[in-house]
Scaffold this motif. Structure first.
Motif, PDB file in Angstrom:
ATOM      1  N   PHE A   8       1.168  -1.425  -0.292  1.00 50.59           N
ATOM      2  CA  PHE A   8       0.110   0.296   0.380  1.00 50.59           C
ATOM      3  C   PHE A   8       0.974   1.076   0.004  1.00 50.59           C
ATOM      4  O   PHE A   8       0.861   1.838   1.516  1.00 50.59           O
ATOM      5  N   ASP A   9       1.068   1.686  -1.254  1.00 45.86           N
ATOM      6  CA  ASP A   9       2.864   2.906  -1.622  1.00 45.86           C
ATOM      7  C   ASP A   9       3.590   2.430  -0.174  1.00 45.86           C
ATOM      8  O   ASP A   9       4.162   3.875   0.144  1.00 45.86           O
ATOM      9  N   GLY A  10       3.936   1.683   0.393  1.00 47.56           N
ATOM     10  CA  GLY A  10       5.124   1.742   1.042  1.00 47.56           C
ATOM     11  C   GLY A  10       4.854   1.784   3.121  1.00 47.56           C
ATOM     12  O   GLY A  10       5.590   1.778   3.561  1.00 47.56           O
ATOM     13  N   SER A  11       2.879   2.106   2.662  1.00 49.73           N
ATOM     14  CA  SER A  11       2.656   1.769   4.148  1.00 49.73           C
ATOM     15  C   SER A  11       2.828   0.764   5.564  1.00 49.73           C
ATOM     16  O   SER A  11       2.614   1.347   6.462  1.00 49.73           O
ATOM     17  N   PHE A  12       2.591  -0.199   4.666  1.00 50.32           N
ATOM     18  CA  PHE A  12       3.116  -1.073   5.813  1.00 50.32           C
ATOM     19  C   PHE A  12       3.757  -2.509   4.608  1.00 50.32           C
ATOM     20  O   PHE A  12       3.434  -3.244   3.907  1.00 50.32           O
ATOM     21  N   PRO A  13       5.190  -2.237   5.355  1.00 50.47           N
ATOM     22  CA  PRO A  13       6.181  -2.299   4.373  1.00 50.47           C
ATOM     23  C   PRO A  13       6.607  -3.687   5.187  1.00 50.47           C
ATOM     24  O   PRO A  13       7.907  -4.086   5.002  1.00 50.47           O
ATOM     25  N   PHE A  14       6.286  -4.426   5.919  1.00 47.56           N
ATOM     26  CA  PHE A  14       6.305  -5.689   6.985  1.00 47.56           C
ATOM     27  C   PHE A  14       6.369  -6.817   5.620  1.00 47.56           C
ATOM     28  O   PHE A  14       5.534  -7.132   5.355  1.00 47.56           O
ATOM     29  N   ALA A  15       7.674  -7.387   6.189  1.00 47.17           N
ATOM     30  CA  ALA A  15       7.984  -9.057   5.492  1.00 47.17           C
ATOM     31  C   ALA A  15       6.723 -10.081   5.942  1.00 47.17           C
ATOM     32  O   ALA A  15       6.024  -9.452   6.778  1.00 47.17           O
ATOM     33  N   PRO A  16       5.837 -10.680   5.095  1.00 43.25           N
ATOM     34  CA  PRO A  16       5.072 -11.563   5.462  1.00 43.25           C
ATOM     35  C   PRO A  16       5.045 -12.212   5.115  1.00 43.25           C
ATOM     36  O   PRO A  16       6.621 -13.031   5.142  1.00 43.25           O
ATOM     37  N   ARG A 192     -10.447  12.763  10.009  1.00 42.32           N
ATOM     38  CA  ARG A 192     -10.277  12.756   9.010  1.00 42.32           C
ATOM     39  C   ARG A 192      -9.057  12.453   8.110  1.00 42.32           C
ATOM     40  O   ARG A 192      -9.174  13.049   6.668  1.00 42.32           O
ATOM     41  N   ASP A 193      -8.913  13.750   8.933  1.00 41.81           N
ATOM     42  CA  ASP A 193      -7.058  13.518   7.963  1.00 41.81           C
ATOM     43  C   ASP A 193      -6.138  12.753   7.317  1.00 41.81           C
ATOM     44  O   ASP A 193      -5.339  12.576   6.654  1.00 41.81           O
ATOM     45  N   ARG A 194      -6.771  11.234   7.546  1.00 42.45           N
ATOM     46  CA  ARG A 194      -5.600  10.045   7.391  1.00 42.45           C
ATOM     47  C   ARG A 194      -6.401   9.780   6.210  1.00 42.45           C
ATOM     48  O   ARG A 194      -5.634   8.833   5.774  1.00 42.45           O
ATOM     49  N   ILE A 195      -7.713  10.203   5.605  1.00 44.34           N
ATOM     50  CA  ILE A 195      -8.556   9.435   4.735  1.00 44.34           C
ATOM     51  C   ILE A 195      -7.233   9.607   3.558  1.00 44.34           C
ATOM     52  O   ILE A 195      -7.208  11.191   3.454  1.00 44.34           O
ATOM     53  N   THR A 196      -7.023   8.986   2.311  1.00 44.39           N
ATOM     54  CA  THR A 196      -6.291   8.800   0.837  1.00 44.39           C
ATOM     55  C   THR A 196      -6.966   7.795   0.495  1.00 44.39           C
ATOM     56  O   THR A 196      -7.132   6.802   1.512  1.00 44.39           O
ATOM     57  N   PRO A 197      -7.057   8.293  -0.961  1.00 45.88           N
ATOM     58  CA  PRO A 197      -7.171   6.585  -1.612  1.00 45.88           C
ATOM     59  C   PRO A 197      -6.323   5.940  -1.383  1.00 45.88           C
ATOM     60  O   PRO A 197      -6.723   4.167  -1.207  1.00 45.88           O
ATOM     61  N   THR A 198      -5.248   5.857  -0.664  1.00 50.53           N
ATOM     62  CA  THR A 198      -3.915   4.841  -0.501  1.00 50.53           C
ATOM     63  C   THR A 198      -4.921   4.248   1.364  1.00 50.53           C
ATOM     64  O   THR A 198      -4.967   2.378   0.881  1.00 50.53           O
ATOM     65  N   TRP A 199      -5.032   4.627   1.769  1.00 51.76           N
ATOM     66  CA  TRP A 199      -5.733   4.596   3.078  1.00 51.76           C
ATOM     67  C   TRP A 199      -7.110   3.392   2.605  1.00 51.76           C
ATOM     68  O   TRP A 199      -7.115   1.917   3.712  1.00 51.76           O
ATOM     69  N   LEU A 200      -7.813   4.193   1.639  1.00 53.07           N
ATOM     70  CA  LEU A 200      -9.109   3.200   1.801  1.00 53.07           C
ATOM     71  C   LEU A 200      -8.812   2.074   1.415  1.00 53.07           C
ATOM     72  O   LEU A 200      -9.548   1.087   1.378  1.00 53.07           O
ATOM     73  N   ARG A 201      -8.410   2.288   0.241  1.00 56.26           N
ATOM     74  CA  ARG A 201      -7.960   1.053  -0.452  1.00 56.26           C
ATOM     75  C   ARG A 201      -7.372  -0.368   0.794  1.00 56.26           C
ATOM     76  O   ARG A 201      -7.764  -1.368   0.057  1.00 56.26           O
ATOM     77  N   ALA A 202      -6.369  -0.092   1.381  1.00 52.46           N
ATOM     78  CA  ALA A 202      -6.042  -0.703   2.741  1.00 52.46           C
ATOM     79  C   ALA A 202      -7.060  -1.662   3.163  1.00 52.46           C
ATOM     80  O   ALA A 202      -6.827  -2.941   3.702  1.00 52.46           O
ATOM     81  N   TYR A 203      -7.763  -0.428   3.714  1.00 52.64           N
ATOM     82  CA  TYR A 203      -9.191  -1.030   4.694  1.00 52.64           C
ATOM     83  C   TYR A 203     -10.285  -2.046   3.068  1.00 52.64           C
ATOM     84  O   TYR A 203     -10.694  -3.163   4.217  1.00 52.64           O
ATOM     85  N   GLY A 204     -10.282  -1.930   2.290  1.00 52.41           N
ATOM     86  CA  GLY A 204     -10.949  -1.543   2.141  1.00 52.41           C
ATOM     87  C   GLY A 204     -11.083  -3.015   0.814  1.00 52.41           C
ATOM     88  O   GLY A 204     -11.929  -3.750   0.550  1.00 52.41           O
ATOM     89  N   SER A 205     -10.104  -3.116   0.234  1.00 55.42           N
ATOM     90  CA  SER A 205     -10.268  -3.939  -0.704  1.00 55.42           C
ATOM     91  C   SER A 205      -9.764  -5.528  -0.189  1.00 55.42           C
ATOM     92  O   SER A 205      -9.574  -6.375  -0.748  1.00 55.42           O
ATOM     93  N   ALA A 206      -9.132  -5.347   1.403  1.00 52.46           N
ATOM     94  CA  ALA A 206      -9.424  -7.316   1.668  1.00 52.46           C
ATOM     95  C   ALA A 206     -10.303  -8.081   1.437  1.00 52.46           C
ATOM     96  O   ALA A 206     -10.740  -9.271   1.942  1.00 52.46           O
ATOM     97  N   PHE A 207     -11.718  -7.037   1.391  1.00 46.07           N
ATOM     98  CA  PHE A 207     -13.349  -7.686   0.645  1.00 46.07           C
ATOM     99  C   PHE A 207     -13.617  -7.785  -0.221  1.00 46.07           C
ATOM    100  O   PHE A 207     -14.918  -7.511  -0.546  1.00 46.07           O
TER     101      PHE A 207
END
Length: 308
Positions: A8-16, A192-207
């Motif tokens: 997610f554009d480097g916002s979750f960079p941890f090894a899976p 509300r300042d946390r909301i970005t397209p990347t943030w929405l994609r990170a939470y929404g794309s799981a579903f």
């Protein structure tokens, strides 16, 4: 299921990392070394919720963050139960597979119920407990008083009950990839300042993919809608052992789903005299609203309660 390599554009960079110990492909983050901090998400989030805490806490600890079945980068297998007991079973298999010991349990939302179930099954593996906008039900009288009143008044739980009654629950939660922000808002989200397209994609794309992909989120909700949510239970010895552990409660006071007037009394009865930190301008998703406050509170708590 989110692809393993998605950052997610480097916002979750941890090894899976993955294990099949619970009978499906379960994803987790495992960063740092030292005492184990086990971070448990709830509904409808995943390990992304803790993305800012992980590097902070991993400087001095081993931080382990699993995604529950049907959430995040974990598999959403067909033909499985997605009720609380199943999630506790999965968490137990995960902890035993990694042989995690001296665990500091950090739980949010439904992660508190799953974490309480784990603690009651294996109190010997739990060193400390941190509830952050989460209930840790241990079968004491306060939960019988406050949880029904909370469900009867909270907008999220009342929506679940109505949606289940009119048959729309599965359809609505099956579109969580598109409606994730409205769900977060309903529970109490302040930043509300946390909301970005990347943030929405990170939470929404799981579903993404309809009700099959959202089986985890639907399963949690069905327990409330059907009135079949069975809380963890333990022997008197296990309850006493868990209550003897150091505990900390952190609460975003603008939580609309797990409000302080119901959740804090449950914690206070289980852990009399344990510290409670109220964060006035944070909501239900306290790890999103106030990560810069929560991380130091956890670090300080661990430092002040050394093992042994």
């Amino acid at each position: 299921m989110i692809p393993a390599t998605e950052t997610f554009d480097g916002s979750f960079p941890f090894a899976p990392r993955f294990t099949r110990a619970p009978g499906f492909r379960m994803h987790y983050v495992d960063e740092g070394s030292g005492e184990v901090l086990l971070l448990l998400h709830g509904e409808p989030t995943w390990g992304y919720l803790f993305r800012e805490l992980i590097p902070e806490l991993a400087r001095g600890h081993r931080v382990v963050v699993p995604d529950h079945m049907g959430f995040g980068k974990s598999e959403t297998p067909a033909g499985r139960r997605y009720d609380l007991t199943a999630h506790v079973d999965n968490l137990e298999a995960f902890v035993l597979d990694l042989d995690l010991r001296d665990i500091t349990l950090v739980a949010h939302d439904f992660g508190g119920l799953a974490g309480a179930g784990l603690a009651l099954r294996h109190p010997d593996r739990i060193a400390r407990l941190v509830a952050a906008n989460a209930a840790l039900p241990l079968g004491l009288p306060a939960q019988d008083e406050h949880l029904p009143r909370m469900i009867a008044s909270a907008p999220w739980f009342q929506w679940i009950i109505r949606a289940h009654a009119d048959g729309s629950l599965t359809q609505v939660l099956g579109n969580l990839d598109a409606t994730i922000l409205s769900v977060l808002d309903l529970n109490g989200f302040e930043r509300r300042d946390r909301i970005t397209p990347t943030w929405l994609r990170a939470y929404g794309s799981a579903f993404a993919g309809g009700s099959g992909a959202a089986a985890g989120a639907i399963g949690w909700a069905l327990g409330v809608g059907e009135g079949t949510l069975t809380l963890p239970a333990g022997s008197p010895e296990a309850v006493a052992a868990v209550r003897a552990r150091p505990a900390l409660h952190i609460h975003g006071m603008r939580d609309r789903t797990l409000p302080a007037e119901h959740i804090i009394p449950i914690f206070a009865e289980a852990f009399p005299g344990a510290p409670v930190h109220r964060i006035e301008r944070a909501g239900h998703y306290v790890f999103e609203d106030a990560p810069e406050t929560v991380a130091p509170l956890i670090e300080q708590f661990v430092a002040l309660t050394p093992l042994g």
